[in-house]
Design a protein around this motif. Structure first.
Motif, PDB file in Angstrom:
ATOM      1  N   LEU A  34       0.829  -1.209   0.000  1.00 33.73           N
ATOM      2  CA  LEU A  34       0.000   0.000   0.000  1.00 33.73           C
ATOM      3  C   LEU A  34       0.863   1.258   0.000  1.00 33.73           C
ATOM      4  N   PHE A  35       1.996   1.199   0.703  1.00 31.38           N
ATOM      5  CA  PHE A  35       2.885   2.358   0.745  1.00 31.38           C
ATOM      6  C   PHE A  35       3.458   2.649  -0.643  1.00 31.38           C
ATOM      7  N   GLU A  83       5.527   9.189   7.417  1.00 27.69           N
ATOM      8  CA  GLU A  83       6.953   9.234   7.726  1.00 27.69           C
ATOM      9  C   GLU A  83       7.178   9.365   9.231  1.00 27.69           C
ATOM     10  N   PHE A  84       6.434  10.261   9.876  1.00 27.94           N
ATOM     11  CA  PHE A  84       6.567  10.439  11.317  1.00 27.94           C
ATOM     12  C   PHE A  84       6.188   9.158  12.055  1.00 27.94           C
ATOM     13  N   ASP A  85       5.056   8.563  11.663  1.00 31.60           N
ATOM     14  CA  ASP A  85       4.600   7.339  12.330  1.00 31.60           C
ATOM     15  C   ASP A  85       5.637   6.230  12.194  1.00 31.60           C
ATOM     16  N   THR A  86       6.219   6.093  11.026  1.00 31.94           N
ATOM     17  CA  THR A  86       7.204   5.042  10.781  1.00 31.94           C
ATOM     18  C   THR A  86       8.497   5.275  11.551  1.00 31.94           C
ATOM     19  N   GLN A  91       4.064   3.503  14.959  1.00 30.73           N
ATOM     20  CA  GLN A  91       4.027   2.622  13.782  1.00 30.73           C
ATOM     21  C   GLN A  91       2.663   1.972  13.579  1.00 30.73           C
ATOM     22  N   TYR A  92       1.627   2.800  13.644  1.00 27.70           N
ATOM     23  CA  TYR A  92       0.262   2.315  13.451  1.00 27.70           C
ATOM     24  C   TYR A  92       0.066   1.718  12.058  1.00 27.70           C
ATOM     25  N   GLY A  93       0.748   2.273  11.054  1.00 23.86           N
ATOM     26  CA  GLY A  93       0.545   1.807   9.688  1.00 23.86           C
ATOM     27  C   GLY A  93       1.411   0.641   9.276  1.00 23.86           C
ATOM     28  N   SER A  96      -0.425  -2.640   7.845  1.00 25.87           N
ATOM     29  CA  SER A  96      -1.217  -2.537   6.615  1.00 25.87           C
ATOM     30  C   SER A  96      -0.459  -1.919   5.449  1.00 25.87           C
ATOM     31  N   LEU A  97       0.475  -1.026   5.707  1.00 24.71           N
ATOM     32  CA  LEU A  97       1.133  -0.311   4.619  1.00 24.71           C
ATOM     33  C   LEU A  97       2.309  -1.034   3.988  1.00 24.71           C
ATOM     34  N   TYR A  98       2.994  -1.829   4.750  1.00 29.39           N
ATOM     35  CA  TYR A  98       4.258  -2.359   4.263  1.00 29.39           C
ATOM     36  C   TYR A  98       4.230  -3.844   3.936  1.00 29.39           C
TER      37      TYR A  98
END
Length: 99
Positions: A34-35, A83-86, A91-93, A96-98
């Motif tokens: 998704l990212f 970017e901040f979350d990662t 790391q909420y995403g 699902s994102l990676y």
């Protein structure tokens, strides 16, 4: 160089290096995360950026996000949150994102 034929001889113009991986995944016909899908869409609106320098969808250099189109501003804001979350957040995403 690859050990099979790739059709990647198109002129890239000016793009940010962070877009290289999604472009390669697309060229290899792999299913993108998704990212990577997000980055591919973002590249259409903001082909390149670095610090306070942005290249808009017309290839013009602008020096702050308020000079970008509304869609590009939204992509940039969302990218900054991801970017901040990662890097610094919770790391909420990640799940699902990676994947």
């Amino acid at each position: 160089m690859a050990n099979f034929n790739l059709n990647m001889e198109q002129e890239l113009g000016t793009i940010s290096p962070m877009y290289f991986a999604p472009m390669i995944v697309d060229e290899l016909n792999y299913k993108p995360t998704l990212f990577y899908s997000y980055l591919s869409k973002m590249k259409e609106h903001i082909p390149a950026f670095r610090k306070q320098i942005y290249l808009n969808d017309k290839g013009e250099v602008v020096h702050d996000t308020s000079s970008l189109k509304r869609d590009a501003i939204q992509y940039m804001k969302q990218y900054q949150l991801l970017e901040f979350d990662t890097l610094s957040g919770k790391q909420y995403g990640k799940e699902s994102l990676y994947k």
